[in-house]
Structure formats: structure tokens, C-alpha cells
Design an enzyme around this catalytic site. Structure first.
Site, PDB file in Angstrom:
ATOM      1  N   HIS A 401       0.735  -1.287  -0.197  1.00 58.53           N
ATOM      2  CA  HIS A 401       0.005  -0.087   0.044  1.00 58.53           C
ATOM      3  C   HIS A 401       0.829   1.360   0.002  1.00 58.53           C
ATOM      4  O   HIS A 401       2.067   1.303   0.255  1.00 58.53           O
ATOM      5  CB  HIS A 401      -0.948  -0.027   1.157  1.00 58.53           C
ATOM      6  CG  HIS A 401      -0.486  -0.202   2.651  1.00 58.53           C
ATOM      7  ND1 HIS A 401       0.232   0.923   3.101  1.00 58.53           N
ATOM      8  CD2 HIS A 401      -0.069  -0.964   3.489  1.00 58.53           C
ATOM      9  CE1 HIS A 401       0.785   0.560   4.096  1.00 58.53           C
ATOM     10  NE2 HIS A 401       0.602  -0.655   4.482  1.00 58.53           N
ATOM     11  N   CYS A 417       3.456  -5.151   6.657  1.00 54.23           N
ATOM     12  CA  CYS A 417       2.877  -4.614   5.054  1.00 54.23           C
ATOM     13  C   CYS A 417       4.227  -4.209   4.439  1.00 54.23           C
ATOM     14  O   CYS A 417       5.241  -3.924   5.172  1.00 54.23           O
ATOM     15  CB  CYS A 417       1.775  -3.648   5.542  1.00 54.23           C
ATOM     16  SG  CYS A 417       0.197  -4.211   5.690  1.00 54.23           S
TER      17      CYS A 417
END
Length: 475
Positions: A401, A417
Site C-alpha cells: 500500500h 505490510c
């Protein structure tokens, strides 16, 4: 559904249809119970036993999209084992091809007195050059970029470039342009660089593949700026257009291939790839440049061959106006190199993009083989913590992301992440479709010398947003 229930279903099926095979049952079961991983796992194993590797990979991939249950982890392991085997086979084939090519060139250029002693064809006169202008038809001005070692003397460089041109056989009936750039650490010499943005140029040549002669050439005493040299403007414009078309085609072919893996067949229309979340493989379908003379890229799903799923896409979605690359395009993969804090988007041997990334601290970003499971535009999180795009690769909170903290790129800062700058994640979101492979490795790569072309962005619509969901990814 547990294993006992599954075996009872199988027994009942064979009692009712004694002439049907196990494969027929597994196919029937997955149609009736698409969310049960146990069916997809056994279908994948059956395909694997029959030597149908691509179909086996597709079945195990579907298991990973099913709900957790019996054989879910077994399917994940089988899927990763098959990908590793496929990658190993691919590298073996590439190695054999490379060795064969090197042997061919060695025999041509070392043991062939003609090639070593015969003079190169004289440059065509200006009048001949004017006769070699583009003829009406589908062919567009083709530009090829190669890197050469800058340590070569000018005469050696010219000789080796001419040999390279003489050995090439592009499927063209008109002259094309060759840009010669200095070799950098990430650039293979004398290899077409499809998705590279040159910084400096050593020479520019026009070559006629029919007469196998250099039409014109210009060499610079010292490398000149690719962006500022006035004589390169026409070549730059042509190269930008060709890169644009290549990016469109590899994006569409990859999306079609992943659709086959996920759904078992091609979509009826290209527009089916650009649905609303969660079926949004692509934000939109790219359109050809206006001067290509096409309202849309030609799509021929009737030419698809399941036994040669990827290779047949050259017929399903042809590359209009330009020759297919000498080193074929392949399905796109995302490669992450944790030690280097680097992400690469690749199509086989072709590097498409390279980005710096932020990773999870304390080794919380997992190594392994994964796939893009979801794509979300403008994912909600406090303080825009996920940036402008999100691509989930593990359901339990792992995503690639954007970020509201650009300083964290290049650091171990997240809980697992993968972070990208927002402009980078927007481009990645445009390129890759659902089902695209993500390969995360602790191995280092060669670094950041690659030069990305201008951004490629397909703008998503509001149907790709999930405004009522607040994500809790391991940011």
C-alpha cells in the site's frame, strides 16, 4: 466441509456416474462448492498428475481464494511448490537458450572469416535513405534501445553494434532506429531494453533489416543527455509511443492470463476485466494511441489455446504496429528484495519498473510466494495511513500500500505490510491484476540503477473504493 463428507460426495458421484473419472468429479465438486478449498486442492493434484502444470497452478490458486478449511494449507504448499518448479524450469530453458545463442554468436563472429574480414556494407546514400520511408500499413516507427560497455573504444563499439544489428531478425519491412546507451550495473549489454528510460546516449543508428545495411548513424564524442539533445526528439517521441503500447499489451495479457487462472477461461470482452470491487482486475482498459488508427486493441478470444495459455495470448491480443520482442513477454510478477528494500515488476527477463519500499520491522514481512487477492482504491485508515491504493496479498492483514509517511520508505517501519510511495503504488495498481504473483525474498538484488519511464497510470473509478470498510492492515 471435512474430509469424510468430501469422500462421501465422491463415492455418491461415482455410484451415480460410474463411467466418470475422478477428474470429472473434482470439476463437478468445484462447480457446486467453489468456496471449499478441498475440492480445488484435489483438482490441482489430479491436473498435476496428468502433466497439466498451468491448470494445476490455477486450481491451487483458487483454493487460496476459498475459505480456510481442510486442505487449505496443503493447497498453499502445493501451489508454492509448483511455482518453484515452474520457475526452475523457466530458468533452465532460459539458460539453454542463452548458451545456444552465445554459441551461435561465437561461431559466427570467431570462426567465420567472412564476418570478421568482410567489410560492413557501405552506408546508403541520402537518396536511398529517402526511398526507405515508412510505407502505408500497420507498421509503426520502431525504436530499440541497447546498452554497450562505455569502456569500448569508438571503433570497437561501432563494430560490435553493427554485428548486433546484422545478427538481429526483427519482423520488420522498414528501417528502424537503434539507440545506443552506456551500460549501467543493471543493464545487460546488447539486449533490448523495452521499459528503460535512457539518461545518456552514445549513438543513434537507422538500420534497414531488408538490405541489412545501416542507413544513417550518428555517434557522440561524449554521452549526450537523452532528454535535452535536440536531434533525438523524433526518436524519443516514437520510443515513448512504443513503450506506451507495450505497457498496455503486457498489462492486458497479464490480466487475461490471471483471469484464466482464476476463472478457468477468458472473459467475453476486455471490458470485463475492469469491474467493480472485488472483481476489479484493472482500473480501466487502456486505449491505443490515436495515431495507431485503432478505436480499441483487437481481441480474439476464439484464438485462445488452453494448452498454451500464455503463448496463445499473442494471437488473442496481438501487439499492433510493432514487432514482438525478441525475448518474449511473460506473465508479470512482483519481486521484493527485503535486504535491498527494493521491489521490481518483471515480465520474464524484462524489468518493467523498480521501486524503493518500506518493510516490516523484526522480520515481520513474510518470505514466500503469494498472489494479489484484492485491489482497493483509497483504502480507509486513520490519517490516510494506507495512502492512495492497496493490494492485499495475504488475507490476514498483509498488503502492498501507499503511505502518509514518505520517510519510512527504505526503512523497516511497518508491522508486516509493504509500503510504497503513493505515486509508485498508483502505477503498480495500474499494471497488475488480481492473481498476479508476489515473490518475497530475503536475497539482495543489484540495487537501484534502473531508470523508470514516465508514470503509467490508469485512473480507478469510485466503484473500486470501499468507503464503509476501515482496514486494519499490518501497516
Amino acid at each position: 466441509m471435512n474430509k469424510v463428507s468430501f469422500l462421501q460426495e465422491k463415492s455418491s458421484f461415482h455410484m451415480k456416474y460410474p463411467e466418470q473419472s475422478d477428474l470429472a468429479f473434482y470439476r463437478w465438486f468445484t462447480e457446486q462448492h467453489p468456496q471449499e478449498a478441498i475440492g480445488w486442492y484435489h483438482l490441482g493434484r489430479e491436473r498435476e498428475a496428468r502433466g497439466e502444470q498451468e491448470l494445476a497452478i490455477a486450481a491451487h490458486r483458487r483454493a487460496l481464494h476459498a475459505k480456510p478449511g481442510p486442505y487449505f494449507e496443503e493447497a498453499r504448499q502445493a501451489y508454492q511448490d509448483l511455482l518453484r518448479a515452474k520457475q526452475k524450469d523457466t530458468w533452465k530453458k532460459r539458460s539453454r537458450l542463452l548458451l545456444g545463442s552465445l554459441l551461435f554468436f561465437y561461431l559466427q563472429f570467431v570462426f567465420s572469416p567472412g564476418l570478421l574480414t568482410d567489410p560492413f556494407p557501405a552506408l546508403a546514400p541520402a537518396s536511398a535513405a529517402s526511398e526507405l520511408t515508412q510505407q502505408p500499413g500497420e507498421e509503426q516507427p520502431h525504436v530499440e534501445v541497447i546498452a554497450v560497455p562505455p569502456s569500448l573504444s569508438l571503433s570497437d563499439m561501432q563494430e560490435q553494434v553493427r554485428r548486433y544489428l546484422g545478427a538481429r531478425r526483427p519482423s520488420l519491412s522498414q528501417p528502424y532506429t537503434l539507440l545506443v546507451v552506456p551500460q549501467a550495473p543493471r543493464l545487460q549489454p546488447f539486449t533490448p531494453l523495452l521499459f528503460y528510460q535512457p539518461k545518456e546516449v552514445l549513438g543513434v543508428l537507422r538500420y534497414n533489416p531488408l538490405s541489412r545495411s545501416v542507413v544513417s548513424e550518428k555517434w557522440f564524442p561524449t554521452p549526450v543527455s537523452y532528454t535535452q539533445e535536440p536531434s533525438l526528439k523524433e526518436t524519443k517521441d516514437a520510443f515513448v509511443k512504443e513503450q506506451s503500447v507495450l505497457q498496455h499489451i503486457i498489462t492486458l495479457r497479464n490480466a487475461l492470463y490471471r483471469h484464466v487462472q482464476l476463472k478457468g477461461g477468458l472473459p467475453a470482452r476486455l471490458s470485463d476485466l475492469a469491474g467493480a470491487y472485488p472483481g476489479n482486475s484493472l482500473p480501466q482498459i487502456p486505449l491505443p494511441p490515436a495515431d495507431l488508427g485503432l478505436a480499441a486493441y483487437p481481441y480474439h478470444p476464439e484464438r485462445f489455446d488452453p494448452a498454451q495459455a500464455w503463448d496463445s495470448l499473442r494471437e488473442v491480443l496481438p501487439l499492433p504496429g510493432y514487432p514482438e520482442p525478441a525475448q518474449p513477454l511473460e506473465p508479470m510478477q512482483i519481486h521484493l528484495f527485503q535486504e535491498a528494500h527494493r521491489m521490481e515488476l518483471r515480465s520474464g527477463s524484462h524489468l518493467i519498473r523498480s521501486y524503493p519500499i518500506g518493510l516490516g520491522k523484526n522480520s515481520s514481512t513474510p518470505d514466500g510466494y503469494f498472489t494479489i487477492l484484492q485491489k482497493i482504491s483509497k483504502p480507509r485508515g486513520h490519517d490516510n495511513i494506507y495512502g492512495t491504493r492497496g493490494l492485499v496479498f495475504i488475507q490476514e492483514g498483509y498488503a502492498i500500500h501507499g503511505t502518509n509517511d514518505p520517510s519510512s520508505i527504505g526503512e523497516y517501519a511497518s508491522l508486516g505490510c509493504v509500503r510504497l510511495l503513493n505515486e509508485a503504488v498508483e502505477e503498480l495498481y495500474s499494471f497488475v491484476s488480481l492473481g498476479t504473483e508476489v515473490i518475497i525474498s530475503a536475497l539482495p538484488n543489484a540495487g537501484a540503477a534502473w531508470s523508470n519511464p514516465p508514470p503509467f497510470i490508469l485512473e480507478p473509478g469510485p466503484e473500486e473504493e470501499t468507503p464503509h470498510v476501515v482496514y486494519k492492515w499490518l501497516h
